[in-house]
Design a protein around this motif. Sequence first.
Motif, PDB file in Angstrom:
ATOM      1  N   PHE A   1      18.817  -4.702   6.592  1.00 23.87           N
ATOM      2  CA  PHE A   1      17.880  -5.334   7.517  1.00 23.87           C
ATOM      3  C   PHE A   1      17.585  -4.410   8.701  1.00 23.87           C
ATOM      4  O   PHE A   1      17.566  -4.829   9.856  1.00 23.87           O
ATOM      5  CB  PHE A   1      18.427  -6.674   8.002  1.00 23.87           C
ATOM      6  CG  PHE A   1      19.899  -6.671   8.346  1.00 23.87           C
ATOM      7  CD1 PHE A   1      20.332  -6.393   9.632  1.00 23.87           C
ATOM      8  CD2 PHE A   1      20.853  -6.947   7.375  1.00 23.87           C
ATOM      9  CE1 PHE A   1      21.671  -6.385   9.948  1.00 23.87           C
ATOM     10  CE2 PHE A   1      22.206  -6.943   7.687  1.00 23.87           C
ATOM     11  CZ  PHE A   1      22.618  -6.663   8.981  1.00 23.87           C
ATOM     12  N   GLU A   2      17.364  -3.127   8.388  1.00 23.24           N
ATOM     13  CA  GLU A   2      17.097  -2.143   9.431  1.00 23.24           C
ATOM     14  C   GLU A   2      15.965  -2.574  10.349  1.00 23.24           C
ATOM     15  O   GLU A   2      16.019  -2.390  11.563  1.00 23.24           O
ATOM     16  CB  GLU A   2      16.762  -0.790   8.789  1.00 23.24           C
ATOM     17  CG  GLU A   2      16.466   0.321   9.772  1.00 23.24           C
ATOM     18  CD  GLU A   2      17.669   0.722  10.605  1.00 23.24           C
ATOM     19  OE1 GLU A   2      17.705   0.354  11.803  1.00 23.24           O
ATOM     20  OE2 GLU A   2      18.567   1.384  10.063  1.00 23.24           O
ATOM     21  N   THR A   3      14.913  -3.174   9.801  1.00 26.76           N
ATOM     22  CA  THR A   3      13.741  -3.530  10.600  1.00 26.76           C
ATOM     23  C   THR A   3      13.964  -4.762  11.464  1.00 26.76           C
ATOM     24  O   THR A   3      13.062  -5.157  12.208  1.00 26.76           O
ATOM     25  CB  THR A   3      12.526  -3.765   9.687  1.00 26.76           C
ATOM     26  OG1 THR A   3      12.878  -4.696   8.658  1.00 26.76           O
ATOM     27  CG2 THR A   3      12.064  -2.468   9.054  1.00 26.76           C
ATOM     28  N   ASN A   4      15.137  -5.383  11.394  1.00 29.29           N
ATOM     29  CA  ASN A   4      15.433  -6.497  12.299  1.00 29.29           C
ATOM     30  C   ASN A   4      15.442  -6.036  13.752  1.00 29.29           C
ATOM     31  O   ASN A   4      15.194  -6.816  14.667  1.00 29.29           O
ATOM     32  CB  ASN A   4      16.797  -7.114  11.968  1.00 29.29           C
ATOM     33  CG  ASN A   4      16.750  -8.091  10.821  1.00 29.29           C
ATOM     34  OD1 ASN A   4      17.668  -8.863  10.618  1.00 29.29           O
ATOM     35  ND2 ASN A   4      15.678  -8.066  10.038  1.00 29.29           N
ATOM     36  N   VAL A   5      15.770  -4.775  13.966  1.00 27.46           N
ATOM     37  CA  VAL A   5      15.829  -4.218  15.322  1.00 27.46           C
ATOM     38  C   VAL A   5      15.070  -2.892  15.328  1.00 27.46           C
ATOM     39  O   VAL A   5      15.423  -1.970  14.590  1.00 27.46           O
ATOM     40  CB  VAL A   5      17.280  -3.976  15.777  1.00 27.46           C
ATOM     41  CG1 VAL A   5      17.299  -3.428  17.208  1.00 27.46           C
ATOM     42  CG2 VAL A   5      18.114  -5.255  15.685  1.00 27.46           C
TER      43      VAL A   5
ATOM     44  N   ALA B   1       2.512  -3.030  12.171  1.00 24.96           N
ATOM     45  CA  ALA B   1       2.639  -3.287  10.739  1.00 24.96           C
ATOM     46  C   ALA B   1       3.031  -2.042   9.959  1.00 24.96           C
ATOM     47  O   ALA B   1       3.901  -2.084   9.080  1.00 24.96           O
ATOM     48  CB  ALA B   1       1.330  -3.858  10.198  1.00 24.96           C
ATOM     49  N   ASP B   2       2.422  -0.920  10.272  1.00 26.20           N
ATOM     50  CA  ASP B   2       2.684   0.298   9.514  1.00 26.20           C
ATOM     51  C   ASP B   2       4.124   0.762   9.662  1.00 26.20           C
ATOM     52  O   ASP B   2       4.794   1.083   8.676  1.00 26.20           O
ATOM     53  CB  ASP B   2       1.728   1.416   9.952  1.00 26.20           C
ATOM     54  CG  ASP B   2       0.412   1.390   9.177  1.00 26.20           C
ATOM     55  OD1 ASP B   2       0.460   1.104   7.964  1.00 26.20           O
ATOM     56  OD2 ASP B   2      -0.638   1.635   9.780  1.00 26.20           O
ATOM     57  N   VAL B   3       4.607   0.832  10.924  1.00 28.21           N
ATOM     58  CA  VAL B   3       5.960   1.342  11.129  1.00 28.21           C
ATOM     59  C   VAL B   3       7.002   0.344  10.598  1.00 28.21           C
ATOM     60  O   VAL B   3       8.045   0.736  10.069  1.00 28.21           O
ATOM     61  CB  VAL B   3       6.237   1.677  12.609  1.00 28.21           C
ATOM     62  CG1 VAL B   3       5.375   2.830  13.056  1.00 28.21           C
ATOM     63  CG2 VAL B   3       6.024   0.476  13.510  1.00 28.21           C
ATOM     64  N   THR B   4       6.728  -0.954  10.729  1.00 31.85           N
ATOM     65  CA  THR B   4       7.665  -1.949  10.193  1.00 31.85           C
ATOM     66  C   THR B   4       7.726  -1.849   8.671  1.00 31.85           C
ATOM     67  O   THR B   4       8.800  -1.873   8.075  1.00 31.85           O
ATOM     68  CB  THR B   4       7.256  -3.367  10.614  1.00 31.85           C
ATOM     69  OG1 THR B   4       7.190  -3.435  12.040  1.00 31.85           O
ATOM     70  CG2 THR B   4       8.253  -4.393  10.108  1.00 31.85           C
ATOM     71  N   ALA B   5       6.553  -1.725   8.037  1.00 32.57           N
ATOM     72  CA  ALA B   5       6.517  -1.582   6.583  1.00 32.57           C
ATOM     73  C   ALA B   5       7.262  -0.339   6.134  1.00 32.57           C
ATOM     74  O   ALA B   5       7.979  -0.355   5.127  1.00 32.57           O
ATOM     75  CB  ALA B   5       5.070  -1.537   6.091  1.00 32.57           C
ATOM     76  N   SER B   6       7.124   0.751   6.889  1.00 30.01           N
ATOM     77  CA  SER B   6       7.822   1.984   6.504  1.00 30.01           C
ATOM     78  C   SER B   6       9.326   1.818   6.628  1.00 30.01           C
ATOM     79  O   SER B   6      10.089   2.377   5.837  1.00 30.01           O
ATOM     80  CB  SER B   6       7.341   3.154   7.358  1.00 30.01           C
ATOM     81  OG  SER B   6       7.758   3.022   8.708  1.00 30.01           O
ATOM     82  N   GLY B   7       9.773   1.035   7.625  1.00 29.02           N
ATOM     83  CA  GLY B   7      11.202   0.767   7.745  1.00 29.02           C
ATOM     84  C   GLY B   7      11.728  -0.060   6.586  1.00 29.02           C
ATOM     85  O   GLY B   7      12.819   0.195   6.068  1.00 29.02           O
TER      86      GLY B   7
ATOM     87  N   ASP C   1       0.830  -1.207   0.000  1.00 32.68           N
ATOM     88  CA  ASP C   1       0.000   0.000   0.000  1.00 32.68           C
ATOM     89  C   ASP C   1       0.865   1.259   0.000  1.00 32.68           C
ATOM     90  O   ASP C   1       0.564   2.245  -0.699  1.00 32.68           O
ATOM     91  CB  ASP C   1      -0.913   0.015   1.226  1.00 32.68           C
ATOM     92  CG  ASP C   1      -2.020  -1.035   1.141  1.00 32.68           C
ATOM     93  OD1 ASP C   1      -2.273  -1.540   0.020  1.00 32.68           O
ATOM     94  OD2 ASP C   1      -2.609  -1.361   2.194  1.00 32.68           O
ATOM     95  N   GLN C   2       1.935   1.238   0.792  1.00 32.32           N
ATOM     96  CA  GLN C   2       2.820   2.405   0.855  1.00 32.32           C
ATOM     97  C   GLN C   2       3.529   2.636  -0.474  1.00 32.32           C
ATOM     98  O   GLN C   2       3.676   3.777  -0.930  1.00 32.32           O
ATOM     99  CB  GLN C   2       3.839   2.225   1.984  1.00 32.32           C
ATOM    100  CG  GLN C   2       3.225   2.296   3.377  1.00 32.32           C
ATOM    101  CD  GLN C   2       4.236   2.008   4.481  1.00 32.32           C
ATOM    102  OE1 GLN C   2       5.441   1.989   4.249  1.00 32.32           O
ATOM    103  NE2 GLN C   2       3.741   1.785   5.691  1.00 32.32           N
ATOM    104  N   VAL C   3       3.979   1.556  -1.111  1.00 36.84           N
ATOM    105  CA  VAL C   3       4.631   1.690  -2.416  1.00 36.84           C
ATOM    106  C   VAL C   3       3.661   2.285  -3.431  1.00 36.84           C
ATOM    107  O   VAL C   3       4.007   3.206  -4.181  1.00 36.84           O
ATOM    108  CB  VAL C   3       5.161   0.321  -2.903  1.00 36.84           C
ATOM    109  CG1 VAL C   3       5.647   0.419  -4.348  1.00 36.84           C
ATOM    110  CG2 VAL C   3       6.291  -0.169  -2.005  1.00 36.84           C
TER     111      VAL C   3
END
Length: 815
Positions: free
Chosen positions: A606-610, A798-804, A481-483
């Motif tokens: 892999f920024e969203t790993n942490v 979900a939203d913040v992880t997807a943005s990362g 959705d963000q893309v």
Amino acid sequence: MKVLKFGGSSVANAENIQKVVAIVKGNTESQIVVVSALGGVTDLLIKAGTLAEQSEEFYKEVLKQLETKHLDTARALLPVTHQSSCLSMIKQHFNELDEICNSVFYLKELSLRTKDRIISFGEMLSSKIIAAYMQSLGIAHEWLDSRKLIKTNSNFGFAAVNFSITNDKISYAVSSSGNQLFLAPGFISSDEQGNTTTLGRGGSDYTAAIFAAAVHATSLEIWTDVTGMMTADPRWVPNAKTIAATSYQEAMELSHFGAKVIYPPTIQPVMQKNIPTWVKNTFAPNEAGTVIGSSAAADEAEIITGISSINAIALLSLEGSGMVGIPGFSKRLFEALASEKINVILITQSSSEHSICVAVNTADSDKAKLAVDNAFEIEIAQGKLDPLKVEKDLSIIALVGDKMRHHTGIAGRMFDALGKNGVNIRAIAQGSSERNISAVIAGNDVKKAVNVLHEAFFETTYKQLNIFIIGAGNVGSKLIDQVKQQQPFLLEQLNLQVRVTGISNSKKMLFAENGNAIDLANWKASLDAADAMDLQAFVTTVIEKNLRNSVLVDVTANAGVAAVYGSLLAKTVSVVACNKIAASSSFESYLKLKSLAKEYNALFLFETNVGAGLPVIGTLNDLRRSGDKVIKIQAVLSGTLNFVFNNYNGTKPFTEVVRQAQAEGYTEPDPRLDLGGTDVMRKIMILAREAGEQIEMDDITNNGFLPQSCFEGTVEDFYSEMGRQESHFRKLYDEAAAKNCKLKFVAQFENGKASVGLQHIPADSDFYHLYGKDNIVLFYTQRYPEQPLVVKGAGAGADVTASGVFADIIRVARV
């Protein structure tokens, strides 16, 4: 009569061979079919011979591997009733090959003649296996031994054909036979004494051209794994276009300058007989491909026919004031090189006559220097000439096109485009026919240079990013959705076209067709109707599509998906991973992925790993890149655990709070990974590794709080057991509350040691005022020894992880 040649990729395995035979069966004309060795076999045969020469007994393992490959291929192709004779033939050939290599092993000598004999087995075996398969299908044909028909001199490794004898032998063999279909091994031939010779790497094309010229074929078809000759190497330029038609002269130029689709000597025999030559794709047989003939296409839209390159080039420079005005220096230079059988690829000379440069293969550069320095020994000693200067690690890039002669400014556009992209030009050459402009550049710039020139002459100016998403659940859907929302902005503001080219979930996989992108307005319905998910097929498709700036985006927690990163990075496909498994696997595997990314000019992010969308890893990397050193890391890294302990106060059961966290999308699919501390262990290990520490999961101390009984059984069993253990969780809360503290699950790394566990956090701690699902990381470094650098914010959702994940995707494009 047609002549068809199938290369190594076309006969790489049983499945491909079946495609080849289907193509042959589909032809109604009489045919001569020439085949290469099975894919990769020639290289392994060379390896076996080389190992034997070095007295390395591992050559036996290589031969065993090759024997198994051929036996397996035969078994896969042939019904049991037809296998016996073919398998026996394969074993006999390998017994003979073993004897040859054994002799090389004891003699410690691999002559060119013996090497030719060894590598000839590849084509002999492939052609006989295919012949056996045709026989099993009842396809009438005759197998021809190319060694008895193609006669050459004794220049082993690159033999010259005696066309007078060869033409007569081939013509007689075909005309005197009652068959309409012939099968012959490519690449191999023999000298007057009957010794096996070879026609040079890629010589199967040449074999086919020799047969075509000898029988005056109506056409020659070169079947390979690409749809014709391309405007550029499609492995480097995914938007490369098929050249519909080209002249013999253009084809020779393109093939000479690195276009691997067709072997350069192939053109000469068919050009002399004016035989149309088609380059077609075994895996897309209905595609038109490229026809090579007496003239190129009449379409004037493209001035440049194609862009080609040669790698592993050395530039030899002969310089000195003693050359000026003195004739004969060039002659002596080329005589010295010719005496060592060194092929000159490019020549350029300054108008002052002060220097002359030639390009040769890097493998020949050392003996070239020795030969030239010996030839000019007197002039060098007298100071009239400098010793030959050798520059290695270079490449040649070439623009090719018959129409260039009729248009001005082509060279200017070429050099302007390269210059704006930081590609330095070491030497330039242009033929008098004005059909080719060549430049010598640094080898590590060649891929960029090809893309730059392809954009300048064939494409538009925006950068295209093709992303393949594995995982279309909660986070994956938000990412898509963000893309979709940002595509117009990115194209307008960053000249960046982000295309979703592949999507998969655990059940289905969807790919865009015909170079298009997936319609993100209807992707869910399209995915539901797509093919069943097969991870290896998904990866293979990503690699085979080979689109410009391809990125795999892993939004799963699947170990199988993490296991394919290496194969993708090795194909210059960048990886953006929400999945923590790869970065938290063994340190060796983690380091290997980093190394592959660096080696193949890809990114592994892999920024969203942490910390989900928080810039935790990015901040850590920036600190290290700027010269800072990490002393200590303290962190609350689980949005799940923070949410749970912020919402648990004994008024409702602990199990209900955990269910709420899972329902709101904060937990892993199995919440025990969060509550048991495994997920936090992975995160602190990833941070420690990014800080430069070699650390494994077993090195991390886990002071867990869950009773062991909670880890038994299914997830539902886990929830039931938590209900029975409510008094345990209430006690944990009461003990912290009695001290006016909060419960936080804290990770720490210091002095090479890492630990995780539940702690009582007093009111003066940075961790105390941490609410909801927030994460916090404190970096204590040489620059921040007392007051740490703090990164704080939402660490789950979900939203913040997807943005990362999306931010990592954009980072790939900006590099």
